[in-house]
Design a protein around this motif. Structure first.
Motif, PDB file in Angstrom:
ATOM      1  N   LEU A 165      -5.362  -5.426  -5.691  1.00  0.00           N
ATOM      2  CA  LEU A 165      -6.095  -3.874  -4.796  1.00  0.00           C
ATOM      3  C   LEU A 165      -4.769  -3.182  -3.788  1.00  0.00           C
ATOM      4  CD1 LEU A 165      -9.457  -3.219  -4.479  1.00  0.00           C
ATOM      5  CD2 LEU A 165      -9.249  -4.672  -2.172  1.00  0.00           C
ATOM      6  N   SER A 167      -2.467  -2.863  -5.121  1.00  0.00           N
ATOM      7  CA  SER A 167      -1.547  -1.643  -5.187  1.00  0.00           C
ATOM      8  C   SER A 167      -2.635  -0.637  -6.298  1.00  0.00           C
ATOM      9  CB  SER A 167      -1.139  -2.717  -6.792  1.00  0.00           C
ATOM     10  OG  SER A 167      -1.254  -3.968  -7.007  1.00  0.00           O
ATOM     11  N   GLU A 168      -3.427  -0.698  -6.079  1.00  0.00           N
ATOM     12  CA  GLU A 168      -4.373   0.569  -6.828  1.00  0.00           C
ATOM     13  C   GLU A 168      -4.412   0.952  -4.859  1.00  0.00           C
ATOM     14  OE1 GLU A 168      -8.525  -0.471  -8.538  1.00  0.00           O
ATOM     15  OE2 GLU A 168      -7.810  -1.552  -9.552  1.00  0.00           O
TER      16      GLU A 168
END
Ligand code: NAP
Length: 244
Positions: A165, A167-168
């Motif tokens: 998450l 990274s997103e």
């Protein structure tokens, strides 16, 4: 008052670590939405936060309850920009005797809940281009612990989810981190026998259980602007237990 004007959601704020986190975030200026599983627990949170927050009923193990809760707060508050997923349970048993129900309950309450509550919170943070997601895991996710295979699996799952998450959401100004406590004095550890506690303390260089407010201070740091470059991390707080 680095959190002034921000709404913070803390699950499981009726007692233990969650209550200390709710109090600490409120002291840092946030308006805190704290949850309990019962109406009496929610009322007690409202009373404790006295004007700097409100208590709500939420069962994180139920998708319907999570949906109803987010509908309810949408009508009354700005979107939470700080989310602390703290609610959690244990149902210990050795792996050989672990019942499917014990496995499922712990995975559902401690891991599936994180997916539900994070998903429901992300839109508001994305819109604001600022957010803080802090998931309370456990040192057991890294160390393992006999009798807690369900709990260790759930907490390690949360740490993996949190890194993905992070990274997103990094480019939207949203950080996602975990705080992994060792043994902290709460109802959860009060359930241990004196013998179990003494055996544990022999392995903790600090020679004592941690206090919930010490975990809360770390969470409040991660929730603030100063922690904007910390993401995808698990911060350990265990009196030295893990290094040994
Ligand atoms: P605790 O004293 O047992 O309190 C648990 C909290 O979670 C309560 O507020 C409880 O609400 C809430 N809760 C339980 N089931 C829920 C559900 N299905 N939906 C929503 N809320 C629910 O626990 P704690 O020791 O403070 O632990 C808090 C977190 O820290 C947990 O994630 C735990 O795994 C983690 N942790 C604790 C320790 C420790 O040594 N204590 C160590 C490592 C990690 P009610 O009051 O309404 O029941």
């Amino acid at each position: 008052m680095s959190l002034a004007g921000k709404v913070a959601l803390v699950t499981g704020a009726s007692r233990g670590i969650g209550a200390a986190i709710a109090d600490h975030l409120a002291a840092a200026g946030a308006y805190v939405l704290g949850t309990a599983t019962t109406a009496a627990g929610a009322a007690q949170i409202s009373q404790r936060l006295a004007g700097s927050g409100t208590g709500y009923v939420l069962d994180v193990s139920s998708e319907a309850s999570v949906n109803a809760f987010f509908e309810q707060i949408k009508a009354a508050h700005e979107a939470p920009l700080v989310l602390v997923n703290n609610a959690g349970i244990t149902q210990d048993n050795i792996a050989l005797r672990m019942k499917a129900e014990e496995w499922d309950d712990v995975i559902n309450t401690n891991l599936n809940s994180i997916y539900r509550v994070c998903k429901a919170s992300m839109r508001g943070m994305t819109k604001a281009r600022w957010g803080r997601i802090i998931n309370i895991t456990s040192v057991v996710a890294s160390m393992g612990n006999a009798g807690q295979s369900n709990y260790a699996a759930a907490k390690a799952g949360v740490e993996g989810y949190s890194r993905a998450l992070a990274s997103e959401l990094g480019s939207r100004g949203i950080t996602v981190n975990c705080v992994a406590p060792g043994f902290i004095q709460t109802d959860m550890t009060d359930a241990l026998s004196e013998e179990q506690k003494q055996a544990l303390l022999r392995r903790v260089p600090a020679g004592r259980l941690g206090a919930a407010r010490e975990v809360a201070a770390l969470v409040t740091f991660l929730a603030g602007d100063d922690a904007g470059y910390v993401t995808g991390e698990t911060l350990h707080i265990n009196g030295g237990l893990y290094m040994n």
